[in-house]
Structures are given as C-alpha cells and as structure tokens.
Design a protein around this motif. Structure first.
Motif, PDB file in Angstrom:
ATOM      1  N   HIS A 159       0.612  -5.668  43.874  1.00  0.00           N
ATOM      2  CA  HIS A 159      -0.387  -5.014  43.022  1.00  0.00           C
ATOM      3  C   HIS A 159      -1.744  -4.990  43.732  1.00  0.00           C
ATOM      4  CE1 HIS A 159       1.478  -4.836  38.815  1.00  0.00           C
ATOM      5  NE2 HIS A 159       2.463  -5.199  39.633  1.00  0.00           N
ATOM      6  N   LYS A 160      -2.438  -3.899  43.613  1.00  0.00           N
ATOM      7  CA  LYS A 160      -3.785  -3.829  44.176  1.00  0.00           C
ATOM      8  C   LYS A 160      -4.743  -4.693  43.352  1.00  0.00           C
ATOM      9  CE  LYS A 160      -3.557   0.842  46.124  1.00  0.00           C
ATOM     10  NZ  LYS A 160      -4.179   2.188  46.111  1.00  0.00           N
ATOM     11  N   ARG A 161      -5.482  -5.555  44.025  1.00  0.00           N
ATOM     12  CA  ARG A 161      -6.481  -6.372  43.331  1.00  0.00           C
ATOM     13  C   ARG A 161      -7.731  -6.572  44.183  1.00  0.00           C
ATOM     14  NH1 ARG A 161      -5.494 -11.751  45.311  1.00  0.00           N
ATOM     15  NH2 ARG A 161      -3.567 -11.767  46.521  1.00  0.00           N
ATOM     16  N   PHE A 162      -7.664  -6.202  45.464  1.00  0.00           N
ATOM     17  CA  PHE A 162      -8.806  -6.310  46.375  1.00  0.00           C
ATOM     18  C   PHE A 162      -9.361  -7.733  46.358  1.00  0.00           C
ATOM     19  CE2 PHE A 162      -8.395  -1.861  45.244  1.00  0.00           C
ATOM     20  CZ  PHE A 162      -8.389  -1.271  46.490  1.00  0.00           C
ATOM     21  N   SER A 163      -8.525  -8.629  46.830  1.00  0.00           N
ATOM     22  CA  SER A 163      -8.786 -10.064  46.801  1.00  0.00           C
ATOM     23  C   SER A 163     -10.058 -10.443  47.553  1.00  0.00           C
ATOM     24  CB  SER A 163      -7.591 -10.793  47.433  1.00  0.00           C
ATOM     25  OG  SER A 163      -7.910 -12.101  47.794  1.00  0.00           O
ATOM     26  N   ASN A 193     -17.205 -14.067  32.675  1.00  0.00           N
ATOM     27  CA  ASN A 193     -16.412 -14.753  31.648  1.00  0.00           C
ATOM     28  C   ASN A 193     -15.455 -13.815  30.928  1.00  0.00           C
ATOM     29  OD1 ASN A 193     -15.793 -17.268  30.515  1.00  0.00           O
ATOM     30  ND2 ASN A 193     -16.963 -16.833  28.668  1.00  0.00           N
ATOM     31  N   LYS A 194     -14.992 -12.789  31.622  1.00  0.00           N
ATOM     32  CA  LYS A 194     -13.954 -11.939  31.050  1.00  0.00           C
ATOM     33  C   LYS A 194     -12.691 -12.775  30.917  1.00  0.00           C
ATOM     34  CE  LYS A 194     -11.628  -7.477  31.532  1.00  0.00           C
ATOM     35  NZ  LYS A 194     -11.542  -6.198  32.273  1.00  0.00           N
ATOM     36  N   PRO A 195     -12.087 -12.846  29.746  1.00  0.00           N
ATOM     37  CA  PRO A 195     -10.954 -13.757  29.541  1.00  0.00           C
ATOM     38  C   PRO A 195      -9.794 -13.492  30.498  1.00  0.00           C
ATOM     39  CG  PRO A 195     -11.782 -12.946  27.443  1.00  0.00           C
ATOM     40  CD  PRO A 195     -12.465 -12.145  28.506  1.00  0.00           C
ATOM     41  N   TYR A 196      -9.201 -14.587  30.979  1.00  0.00           N
ATOM     42  CA  TYR A 196      -8.043 -14.460  31.857  1.00  0.00           C
ATOM     43  C   TYR A 196      -6.952 -13.613  31.206  1.00  0.00           C
ATOM     44  CZ  TYR A 196      -9.465 -18.220  35.134  1.00  0.00           C
ATOM     45  OH  TYR A 196     -10.091 -18.987  36.085  1.00  0.00           O
ATOM     46  N   ASP A 197      -6.692 -13.842  29.892  1.00  0.00           N
ATOM     47  CA  ASP A 197      -5.582 -13.130  29.266  1.00  0.00           C
ATOM     48  C   ASP A 197      -5.841 -11.631  29.202  1.00  0.00           C
ATOM     49  OD1 ASP A 197      -7.577 -13.485  27.409  1.00  0.00           O
ATOM     50  OD2 ASP A 197      -6.300 -14.367  25.858  1.00  0.00           O
ATOM     51  N   MET A 198      -7.101 -11.238  29.116  1.00  0.00           N
ATOM     52  CA  MET A 198      -7.412  -9.811  29.132  1.00  0.00           C
ATOM     53  C   MET A 198      -7.124  -9.217  30.512  1.00  0.00           C
ATOM     54  SD  MET A 198     -11.005  -7.897  28.260  1.00  0.00           S
ATOM     55  CE  MET A 198     -11.010  -8.548  26.591  1.00  0.00           C
ATOM     56  N   ILE A 199      -7.519  -9.926  31.557  1.00  0.00           N
ATOM     57  CA  ILE A 199      -7.261  -9.449  32.922  1.00  0.00           C
ATOM     58  C   ILE A 199      -5.766  -9.397  33.195  1.00  0.00           C
ATOM     59  CG2 ILE A 199      -7.572  -9.984  35.370  1.00  0.00           C
ATOM     60  CD1 ILE A 199     -10.285 -11.253  34.629  1.00  0.00           C
ATOM     61  N   LEU A 200      -5.038 -10.442  32.777  1.00  0.00           N
ATOM     62  CA  LEU A 200      -3.603 -10.492  33.036  1.00  0.00           C
ATOM     63  C   LEU A 200      -2.853  -9.449  32.210  1.00  0.00           C
ATOM     64  CD1 LEU A 200      -3.113 -14.367  33.254  1.00  0.00           C
ATOM     65  CD2 LEU A 200      -3.355 -12.720  35.118  1.00  0.00           C
ATOM     66  N   GLU A 247      -3.870  -6.520  31.687  1.00  0.00           N
ATOM     67  CA  GLU A 247      -3.994  -5.284  32.454  1.00  0.00           C
ATOM     68  C   GLU A 247      -2.958  -5.237  33.572  1.00  0.00           C
ATOM     69  OE1 GLU A 247      -8.070  -5.552  33.580  1.00  0.00           O
ATOM     70  OE2 GLU A 247      -8.796  -5.247  31.535  1.00  0.00           O
ATOM     71  N   PHE A 248      -2.684  -6.394  34.191  1.00  0.00           N
ATOM     72  CA  PHE A 248      -1.626  -6.441  35.201  1.00  0.00           C
ATOM     73  C   PHE A 248      -0.250  -6.249  34.565  1.00  0.00           C
ATOM     74  CE2 PHE A 248      -4.875  -8.358  37.887  1.00  0.00           C
ATOM     75  CZ  PHE A 248      -4.531  -7.886  39.146  1.00  0.00           C
ATOM     76  N   GLU A 249      -0.088  -6.779  33.354  1.00  0.00           N
ATOM     77  CA  GLU A 249       1.192  -6.677  32.668  1.00  0.00           C
ATOM     78  C   GLU A 249       1.447  -5.274  32.136  1.00  0.00           C
ATOM     79  OE1 GLU A 249       3.700  -8.868  32.134  1.00  0.00           O
ATOM     80  OE2 GLU A 249       2.727 -10.323  33.447  1.00  0.00           O
ATOM     81  N   GLY A 250       0.389  -4.468  32.080  1.00  0.00           N
ATOM     82  CA  GLY A 250       0.547  -3.126  31.548  1.00  0.00           C
ATOM     83  C   GLY A 250       0.543  -3.074  30.050  1.00  0.00           C
ATOM     84  N   VAL A 251       0.056  -4.159  29.412  1.00  0.00           N
ATOM     85  CA  VAL A 251      -0.022  -4.181  27.954  1.00  0.00           C
ATOM     86  C   VAL A 251      -1.128  -3.243  27.500  1.00  0.00           C
ATOM     87  CG1 VAL A 251      -0.475  -5.615  25.925  1.00  0.00           C
ATOM     88  CG2 VAL A 251       0.856  -6.534  27.848  1.00  0.00           C
TER      89      VAL A 251
END
Length: 515
Positions: free
Chosen positions: A198-202, A246-253, A255-259
């Motif tokens: 996945h693109k994330r630009f680490s 402080n964007k919540p981890y679950d919100m970021i994840l 987006e990766f999950e495609g929810v």
C-alpha cells in the motif's frame, strides 16, 4: 563592520592588496587601515633598542590569527560537520587548518586566548580548537555568518557557543524524545507489515521529524505562539497526522481497510493528501491550535497557500507583530531545489503585504529525489542554497542524533520569534524504502539500498545510547514499544469493525457557516 575588522574579512586577496598599497604609500589607504597595519610595523632600529615592540607585534599577530580561526569555524564548520546518518565522511576544508592562521602543531598548547569565542576555554589553542569543533562540526552545522545584521549573528552565537551546541537533557526529557521516535517507528512498521504494497510514503529513516515538530510546538507555546499552520507534501504525512494532529489510529487504519467513513464535510481525497486540525496541549499545560492543510496537488504548491492562511489569521486576530500565528512548511530536498514555487514564495517573505513574520522551513533531506542523487539534481552543497536570497540561518542536522535535532528545533523557533524572519532546518536523513512502497529501490539504487538495509533505526540507536548512559533501562524501552504496539492492535480491531466518523469539518472555527 569596521574596515579594520580583519576577523570578518572573507577576501584575503583584498587584505593583501590593501597592505601592499599601505607599504608603498601610507596615505593611499584610509585612517583605520593605517592604524591597523601600523600596529604590525616593526623597524630594525626599534627592534634592536627594545623587545617590547617585537613582543607586542607577535601578540597582535597571534590575536589576529585566533580571531580569524574562530571566524573560520563560525563560517565553514558546517562544511565538515557529521551530518549524514549513513556515515559519508565529508572532505576536510583547508580553510579550517590551523596553518592557514599562522599556527602549527607545536603551538597547540600555547596560550592564545579565546579569540572572541563565547564558550569556556582554558586559553590554549588545543582547547579552543576542540571547543570550536564541538560547537560547529558535530551533528549540527550552522550557516549564519551571511546574515547581514551583526546583532542577529551575535544573538545566535550566544545561543550556541556557551554550551557548545550541546545542551544537557534530563532523563525525563530523553525518555520523551525516545517515546516519540518509537511512536513514529512502530506506526510505520505496523503499516508496512499489515498493508504490504500500500502507498503510504513512509518517513522511515527520518523519524526524527516527529520530535522536531513537537519541539517547535512546545518551544513556540513558551514564546506566545497560539497557532501553527502546517503544510507538507505526502512523505510522512500519515505519521504527522497520527502523532502531531492526533488523528485517531482507527480512523487512519479504516482508510487502509477500505471501510466507508461517515464523512459529512471531509476532503474525500486519498489518505496521504488529507488535512486535519487539533488543539495540542503542551507539557506545560498551554494550548496550541494545529492545522495541517490538505495538499491534493503537487508537492510544494501548498507553500503560498499556507502563507495566505497565516496572513489571514494574523489579520483576523490583530496579530500585528506576527507573534501568535506561525507557518511551518515541510519540504522534500529535491522539491525544495527543483520547484520554482519555493524561492518564489520565500522572496515574498519581507514584502509588506505578504510578510507573516517568518516561516519555519523543514527540509526532509532524504538525499535522493525519486531515483536521482543530489549530484544529478543540483550543483550546490545543500538543497537550502536556493533560499540564500533571504540570508537567514540554516541548521543542518543529522537525523540520527535526535538530541541535536531537538536543539535545532528550539533554536529555529526561538530565532523566528525573536527576529521575525524565515529560518531553515535541513534534516539530513535517508529513505528506507522506495519513492513509495509499491516500488523497489534495489533496481535503481542497489548499493545505497543495501547500505540502508543494514542501518539500525534512529529509535534503536538512541535507546541503546540512553541505556548505556544509564538514562533509561532496557525494560523501560521494551515497555514503551509494547505500549505503542498495543494501541495500534486495538485501533486495528476497531477500524475493521466500525465506521469511524471524520471529526474535522472543512468549515469549522472562524469559517463556520461558510460551507
């Protein structure tokens, strides 16, 4: 600068030219030069009658040499500083050799004074040389002598030289720096293992960006900053969103999950373009409003947008002194050099209708642009050289020395608040993976990639250093890592099962009702 101020004369040929004119005809040079060169003159008759003039002239020669040596390190020390985390040793600079200033190895234990250096020295040339190298040639190199204002140069010297650019840190401060590094590293590694390809630009290789930004905020709050407006391209944005905004981890994840998110007024753009805002509470209990602007366009295009937002906010609250709202812009090294919008925006910085009181520029210097090395994209020593038109300090710092990074951030914010001018932090790091995680740099940079693969992370290096110096125990390090991993594991479960609502409206705060 007076005409006779030899320590600040960069053109030695000019000095020799003036001295030759003086020898041929004293009246051909002005009075200050006559007085200066006259202090060096010794006639044979005077020397035979008394040794006083010889001794005085020798002392004058030594003093002049020592002052010139100090000035050389202030000017050129950054050229030999240890800046590259990958260990590239920069070539020596002949203008930093003591022979250039009339000394030899035999003079190292000679008492010569401090030459105007503000750090504590024992008076010997050896100790002065060691202290100059410690201040200007370690993990932090500083360009500042081109600043045209003597008061600003001296101000910076007072901030750097008394403690040799190495302030002391308490165990709690060191632990706080380490925790931020671990947070940045664990987050990236978690994404790398859970979302392969996945693109994330680490930001891996430049994790010190997180304690750098934290320090800017903490230092700014102590100096009356109430709001920081940030702009950046895609590299590292997810980490900044998570740990600064402080964007919540679950919100970021999610987006990766495609929810599918519950978004009423969100940007709708891809995850590494989106913005966010957050009210940050400092360690001292002060609040700073942070906003990271969306940047759906190409790299540096956000720069003038950030300046316009800050200008509008300063005007709205009557921040005439530009004290309370500060712009911070994060750049890539190749983009800073290669995109014309960077110097175009910088050149507006002191114009009355555009001045925002100075921007803190951070160059995340991966030492590579897509697949091109610096020598293929610029001919200058640093990516920051295109900004020399504004003659501001540049702090070149090794990202694998997080304490030096934090010190550079403190200096930068303090300077911005004191002087109200731009300041640049050139964060020398590397890019652990390719331009994005979908490409393999082994094809384009095989030797560099092999070298990077063997490189321990900055968090690993710093933890080892703190353990060895009894600042923290290995058990505490393990606890910090475990705590960060637990948060991510819990957020992943939440992100998979629930739709997480977007919490940043596009038209909030003073913009409410405009949507």
């Amino acid at each position: 600068m007076g005409a006779f101020d030899v320590a600040h004369i960069a053109n030695e040929d000019y000095l020799e030219f003036m001295y030759k004119r003086y020898q041929e005809d004293r009246a051909s040079v002005d009075g200050e030069w006559q007085a200066y060169f006259g202090s060096m003159d010794i006639t044979p008759s005077a020397a035979s009658s008394t040794g006083t003039q010889v001794e005085d002239a020798s002392r004058t020669q030594t003093d002049r040499g020592v002052m010139a040596l100090v000035h050389a390190f202030r000017s050129l020390g950054h050229m030999v500083a240890n800046l590259d985390p990958l260990g590239y040793k920069r070539p020596p600079n002949p203008l930093l050799e003591i022979s250039e200033y009339g000394f030899s190895e035999a003079d190292l234990d000679k008492v010569v004074g401090d030459g105007g250096f503000l750090g504590s020295v024992d008076g010997t040339l050896r100790d002065l040389l060691d202290k100059l190298k410690a201040t200007y040639c370690r993990s932090l190199g500083v360009e500042y002598v081109e600043i045209p204002y003597k008061s600003q140069r001296e101000w910076l010297q007072r901030q750097m030289e008394p403690h040799l650019n190495q302030p002391q840190w308490t165990p709690s401060q060191s632990k706080h720096i380490l925790d931020q590094l671990i947070a940045a590293e664990t987050f990236e590694q978690f994404l790398h293992t859970k979302y392969i390809g996945h693109k994330r630009f680490s930001i891996e290789g430049g994790e010190s960006l997180i304690p750098l930004l934290t320090t800017l905020i903490e230092s700014g709050a102590a100096l009356d900053v109430g709001e920081i407006v940030m702009g950046m391209a895609h590299r590292g944005r997810l980490n900044v969103l998570a740990h600064m905004m402080n964007k919540p981890y679950d919100m970021i994840l999610s987006e990766f999950e495609g929810v599918e998110l519950d978004i009423s007024e969100g940007s709708g753009d891809v995850k590494y373009h989106m913005g966010f805002s957050h009210d940050y509470t400092t360690l001292e209990g002060k609040q700073v409003h942070l906003s990271l602007s969306p940047n759906p366009s190409h790299l540096e295009l956000v720069n003038p947008v950030i300046e316009g937002i800050v200008f509008a906010k300063q005007t709205h609250i009557g921040d005439i002194q530009c004290q309370h709202v500060v712009p911070v812009v994060i750049h890539g090294d190749a983009a800073f050099t290669g995109q014309g919008i960077v110097p175009e925006t910088i050149c507006l910085s002191h114009l009355e209708e555009y001045d925002t009181g100075g921007t803190v520029h951070i160059i995340v210097n991966n030492q590579i642009g897509f697949t091109a090395e610096p020598r293929e994209t610029r001919f200058t020593s640093y990516p920051s050289d295109v900004a020399k038109v504004v003659q501001v300090p540049v702090f070149h710092v090794n990202a694998d020395d997080p304490e030096a990074v934090v010190h550079a951030a403190r200096l930068a914010m303090t300077y911005r608040q004191a002087v109200k001018a731009d300041v640049i932090i050139d964060l020398w790091c590397y890019r652990r993976y390719g331009h994005n995680e979908a490409d393999d740099p082994m094809y384009t940079q095989p030797l560099r990639s092999q070298e990077i693969a063997k490189q321990p992370t900055v968090a690993t290096k710093y933890a080892q250093y703190l353990v060895e110096h009894n600042q923290i125990t290995q058990e505490e390090v393990d606890q910090l890592r475990a705590a960060r991993r637990e948060k991510l594991d819990a957020a992943l479960e939440s992100g998979k099962q629930h739709r997480v609502q977007e919490v940043m409206p596009a038209f909030g705060g003073v913009w409410k009702g405009l949507g």
